[in-house]
Design a protein around this motif. Structure first.
Motif, short mmCIF file in Angstrom:
data_model
loop_
_atom_site.label_atom_id
_atom_site.label_comp_id
_atom_site.label_asym_id
_atom_site.label_seq_id
_atom_site.Cartn_x
_atom_site.Cartn_y
_atom_site.Cartn_z
N LEU A 145 0.69 -1.17 0.00
CA LEU A 145 -0.08 0.10 0.05
C LEU A 145 0.82 1.24 -0.08
O LEU A 145 0.55 2.27 -0.61
N LEU A 146 2.12 1.08 0.78
CA LEU A 146 3.02 2.45 0.62
C LEU A 146 3.38 2.61 -0.86
O LEU A 146 3.47 3.74 -1.22
N ARG A 147 4.02 1.37 -1.39
CA ARG A 147 4.18 1.73 -2.94
C ARG A 147 3.20 2.10 -3.78
O ARG A 147 3.22 3.14 -4.51
N VAL A 148 1.85 1.82 -3.44
CA VAL A 148 0.76 2.50 -4.27
C VAL A 148 0.65 3.85 -3.78
O VAL A 148 0.42 4.75 -4.80
N ARG A 149 0.68 4.29 -2.52
CA ARG A 149 0.53 5.74 -2.37
C ARG A 149 1.72 6.63 -2.79
O ARG A 149 1.35 7.69 -3.45
N ASP A 150 2.85 5.93 -2.84
CA ASP A 150 4.00 6.74 -3.21
C ASP A 150 3.92 6.93 -4.84
O ASP A 150 4.24 7.88 -5.21
N GLU A 151 3.38 5.80 -5.54
CA GLU A 151 2.99 6.04 -6.94
C GLU A 151 2.01 6.94 -7.30
O GLU A 151 2.09 7.88 -8.16
N ILE A 152 1.19 7.12 -6.34
CA ILE A 152 -0.06 8.13 -6.60
C ILE A 152 0.30 9.44 -6.46
O ILE A 152 0.11 10.43 -7.31
N GLN A 153 1.39 9.70 -5.53
CA GLN A 153 1.73 11.12 -5.11
C GLN A 153 2.84 11.36 -6.17
O GLN A 153 2.86 12.71 -6.71
N MET A 154 3.58 10.60 -7.03
CA MET A 154 4.34 10.95 -7.82
C MET A 154 3.81 11.15 -9.14
O MET A 154 3.80 12.17 -9.78
N THR A 155 2.54 10.57 -9.38
CA THR A 155 1.90 10.72 -10.50
C THR A 155 0.99 12.34 -10.34
O THR A 155 1.22 13.06 -11.16
N ILE A 156 0.26 12.60 -9.16
CA ILE A 156 0.07 13.98 -8.95
C ILE A 156 0.91 14.94 -8.96
O ILE A 156 0.83 16.05 -9.90
N ALA A 157 2.23 14.77 -8.61
CA ALA A 157 3.30 15.72 -8.68
C ALA A 157 3.64 15.81 -10.07
O ALA A 157 4.18 17.10 -10.40
N ALA A 158 3.62 14.76 -10.93
CA ALA A 158 3.86 14.99 -12.20
C ALA A 158 2.96 15.76 -13.08
O ALA A 158 3.21 16.83 -13.96
N TYR A 159 1.63 15.59 -12.57
CA TYR A 159 0.63 16.28 -13.32
C TYR A 159 0.65 17.68 -12.92
O TYR A 159 0.52 18.70 -13.40
N GLN A 160 1.02 17.95 -11.50
CA GLN A 160 1.17 19.21 -11.18
C GLN A 160 2.34 20.16 -11.90
O GLN A 160 2.20 21.30 -12.17
N THR A 161 3.40 19.46 -12.08
CA THR A 161 4.58 20.07 -12.65
C THR A 161 4.12 20.33 -14.05
O THR A 161 4.32 21.39 -14.67
#
Length: 244
Positions: A145-161
């Motif tokens: 689940l931590l891996r899933v959370r980090d992937e979601i946060q990375m995706t959101i950060a990429a969208y924000q960038t």
């Protein structure tokens, strides 16, 4: 520094780490946390070996601290640390978590649709709490689940960038368009002025052409009249000569 705000993630009671203005008391351990008083007599018998039953709980707490780091804050020149709770949760706790999530969404007036930082923050806290509960029961599932959370946060950060870069690109293009618009307006004004000058020249040339045509027409009429009179005169002269 004020204490951190309440979170949906369950924490253990805060622990006093150290006081910045006072000397460390004898009853404080090397890490700064309160230990047993030094006034108690030391045990005289053989020291029992450490309990192995406490090791799993310690490993779970260390894993939780690695996944969800403790939060620290200073208050009245003292440093406090609050770790994530390692207490297992029951079904009633999950129901209470859902109720708290709905309540805080309503209290903080989070938007139901679209981009909302408040809604994202609360759902992130709820997801961290679920990771904590799952990690206590099964460390492997918690790490997944931590891996899933980090992937979601990375995706959101990429969208924000990507969003920020697209906004910056749009602003640059808007400024370029505004600058180009002013230049285009200037060129249009110059072209209109040139057009008016050319139209004035065309009008002058038309007037000159009409004047020349009129003058040439009148001259031709005069020439034709003189030619006709001369022909008539020659005809009369020829007739007179024939008669005589």
């Amino acid at each position: 520094m004020i204490p951190p705000p309440d979170s949906l993630l369950r924490y253990s009671p805060p622990v006093l780490v150290c006081r910045r203005t006072e000397k460390r008391s004898p009853g404080v351990s090397g890490t700064g946390r309160a230990g047993p008083p030094s006034a108690l007599p030391a045990p005289t018998g053989p020291v029992p070996p450490p309990r192995t039953a406490a090791e799993p709980g310690k490993q779970t707490q260390e894993l939780l601290n690695a996944i969800l780091p403790p939060r620290e804050w200073a208050e009245d020149k003292t440093l406090w640390v609050q770790e994530v709770s390692s207490t297992p949760s029951t079904r009633l706790d999950v129901v209470h978590l859902q109720e708290q999530l709905d309540l805080r969404l309503q209290q903080r007036q989070a938007r139901e649709t679209g981009i909302c930082p408040v809604r994202r923050e609360l759902y992130s806290q709820c997801f961290d709490e679920l990771i904590r509960e799952v990690t206590i029961n099964c460390a492997e599932r918690g790490l997944l689940l931590l891996r899933v959370r980090d992937e979601i946060q990375m995706t959101i950060a990429a969208y924000q960038t990507l969003y920020k870069s697209s906004v910056a690109f749009g602003v640059r293009k808007a400024l370029q368009a505004e600058h180009g618009k002013s230049n285009m307006i200037k060129r249009i004004a110059e072209s209109e002025e040139e057009k008016r000058e050319l139209e004035a020249q065309v009008s002058d040339q038309k007037a000159k052409c009409e004047a020349i045509e009129k003058r040439e027409y009148e001259r031709r009429q005069i020439e034709e009249k003189k030619h006709t009179e001369e022909v008539q005169f020659l005809k009369r002269t020829n007739q007179q000569l024939k008669v005589s």
